[in-house]
Design a protein around this motif. Structure first.
Motif, short mmCIF file in Angstrom:
data_model
loop_
_atom_site.label_atom_id
_atom_site.label_comp_id
_atom_site.label_asym_id
_atom_site.label_seq_id
_atom_site.Cartn_x
_atom_site.Cartn_y
_atom_site.Cartn_z
N UNK A 184 -1.63 -0.88 -11.13
CA UNK A 184 -0.37 -1.14 -10.56
C UNK A 184 -0.58 -1.45 -11.30
N UNK A 185 1.14 -2.01 -11.58
CA UNK A 185 1.93 -3.03 -12.44
C UNK A 185 2.38 -3.84 -11.09
N UNK A 186 1.77 -5.25 -11.28
CA UNK A 186 1.76 -6.43 -10.77
C UNK A 186 2.67 -6.59 -10.05
N UNK A 187 4.58 -6.13 -10.47
CA UNK A 187 5.82 -6.23 -9.29
C UNK A 187 5.33 -5.39 -8.43
N UNK A 188 4.40 -4.17 -8.52
CA UNK A 188 4.77 -3.39 -7.16
C UNK A 188 3.75 -3.50 -6.50
N UNK A 189 2.48 -4.05 -6.52
CA UNK A 189 2.05 -5.53 -6.26
C UNK A 189 2.54 -5.80 -4.85
N UNK A 190 3.29 -7.09 -6.28
CA UNK A 190 3.31 -7.85 -5.37
C UNK A 190 4.70 -7.66 -3.68
N UNK A 191 4.91 -6.42 -4.61
CA UNK A 191 6.54 -5.75 -3.92
C UNK A 191 5.20 -5.69 -1.71
N UNK A 192 4.37 -4.75 -2.40
CA UNK A 192 3.49 -4.26 -1.67
C UNK A 192 3.03 -5.73 -0.60
N UNK A 193 2.54 -6.66 -0.62
CA UNK A 193 2.41 -7.57 -0.52
C UNK A 193 2.92 -8.64 0.71
N UNK A 194 3.99 -8.32 -0.12
CA UNK A 194 5.41 -8.81 0.89
C UNK A 194 5.45 -8.05 2.49
N UNK A 195 5.66 -6.30 1.85
CA UNK A 195 5.42 -5.65 3.31
C UNK A 195 4.14 -5.64 4.03
N UNK A 196 2.53 -6.08 3.99
CA UNK A 196 1.42 -6.05 3.89
C UNK A 196 1.90 -7.72 4.97
N UNK A 197 2.67 -8.71 4.68
CA UNK A 197 2.47 -9.47 4.88
C UNK A 197 3.40 -9.84 6.05
N UNK A 198 4.24 -8.86 5.84
CA UNK A 198 5.39 -8.96 6.97
C UNK A 198 5.65 -8.28 7.87
#
Ligand SMILES: Cc1ncc(COP(=O)(O)O)c(C=O)c1O
Length: 388
Positions: A43-57
């Protein structure tokens, strides 16, 4: 290209339905998977980035949707499709198919008639039958080889007493992006007879040059008042496994009925990842989508050219939208089950069999071209070996 659509990504070790459920569906996993509508792209890198942020939270408790969530979806509709939707009338659903089922349960009674336009996405049949409602078939008309239009006369002859028509806009599997005039004519027939429309617009962002998606409910007051629209970022951005879709109602009263029904089975919340992925998709995913559309169209053009040159007995018409192409094997005149059998046993390809979409699909196979080009090349070689 900025994004790597050509890159083959292993999905076999990653719980993929498309790659790992062929054994159940086709009797063997030793096939190249061109079925089920998801893509083999990241998927789009921007989506992966947003999910990573949530994951790291690191905290994955229940989530709360704010107005902002719906605003990102409404802004998208306005920007991509020129349609103004108020956040008052839009709500969440985990998926479009569950929403269709809930709409049927809440807004019709057992035995009520619901019209569908076959060949069509097969869960339309299931959600009607499994809720004990009656299917009324208004098959599309093939007015030129591979080109389908709505059959208004047939519709008029069958429409009496129906409660809803489920519209597939754009249409899976025949790839039509319905034109304004076609939709207006359909609405006029339905509304004059008290039939409401559920417009499934999940493929509405996947439109090729020269075509334009027209949201059915955007065609005027009468359309807005008599239509429930379903759309999602899931096909567009390849995040179907996250479960996220939107339903637009004519008014907040109907929306409340739907939300109460989702509440009864406690499915009213996003999971944390679908929430952030959906917002990132609609806020930041546009450049990725624009490149994806170029890649998909090139895949389709390449495939059609190859078939015309090397296996001309297979007939194929370019879809106006969707990444699904309706391959026509009728000139081979195989018996009903022979085509599907040949695909699995000889070509070793998993397509969606045309018959899944209704009897009108006999002699067809649906290919999903949302994959790296090398997979399309492989499939074409397999087809050539068996069908030349
Ligand atoms: C027309 C149509 N509607 C709905 C869906 C699936 O929607 P969801 O996964 O949100 O239930 C698909 C998937 O292929 C589809 O083609």
């Amino acid at each position: 290209m900025k994004y790597e659509f050509d890159k083959l990504i292993d999905r076999k070790e990653h719980h993929s339905a498309k790659w790992n459920e062929m054994g159940n569906k086709f009797g063997t996993n030793d096939l190249i998977p061109m079925w089920i509508a998801d893509m083999d792209f990241k998927t789009a890198p921007e989506i992966i980035e947003a999910m990573k942020e949530k994951l790291e939270h690191g905290v994955f408790g229940y989530v709360n949707r704010t107005d902002e969530y719906y605003k990102t979806a409404c802004n998208w509709l306005k920007k991509r499709h020129g349609w103004d939707v108020s956040t008052e009338n839009i709500t969440y659903s985990p998926g479009v198919v569950p929403a269709l089922s809930i709409i049927i349960q809440e807004f019709t009674k057992p035995g009520d008639k619901i019209i569908i336009q076959s060949p069509v996405y097969y869960p339309f049949f299931n959600v009607i039958e499994e809720n004990n409602r009656e299917i009324v078939l208004n098959p599309l008309k093939e007015t030129e080889r591979g080109y389908y239009e709505m059959d208004y006369e047939d519709l008029i002859s069958k429409i009496d007493d129906a409660k809803f028509l489920i519209l597939c806009n754009p249409h899976n599997p025949v790839g039509r992006v319905w034109k304004k005039q076609e939709l207006k004519k359909l609405g006029k027939i339905c509304f004059a007879r008290g039939v409401k429309v559920i417009s499934d617009e999940i493929h509405s962002d996947l439109i090729f040059k020269e075509n334009k998606h027209v949201p059915f409910a955007s065609l005027g007051k009468e359309f807005e008042e008599n239509t429930i629209t379903c759309f999602a970022p899931t096909k567009t951005f390849n995040i179907a496994g996250l479960y996220s879709s939107f339903i637009v109602f004519p008014n907040s009263k109907d929306k409340d009925i739907f939300e109460e029904a989702l509440g009864r089975i406690d499915l009213k919340r996003n999971n944390p990842f679908s929430l952030v992925a959906t917002m990132a998709a609609y806020e930041k995913g546009e450049p990725w989508l624009d490149e994806l559309l170029v890649y998909l169209e090139e895949n389709i053009d390449y495939m059609i050219e190859y078939i015309k040159e090397n296996i001309p007995k297979i007939k194929v018409r370019k879809p106006e939208g969707t990444y699904l192409v309706w391959l026509d094997f009728r000139d081979y005149a195989f018996s009903k089950d022979e085509l599907g059998r040949k695909m699995i046993e000889e070509a070793k390809i998993a397509f969606d069999d045309g018959l899944w979409f209704g009897n009108e699909g006999e002699g067809f196979q649906r290919i999903n071209v949302a994959c790296p080009r090398v997979m399309i090349e492989d499939v074409l070689k397999r087809l050539e070996t068996v069908f030349k």
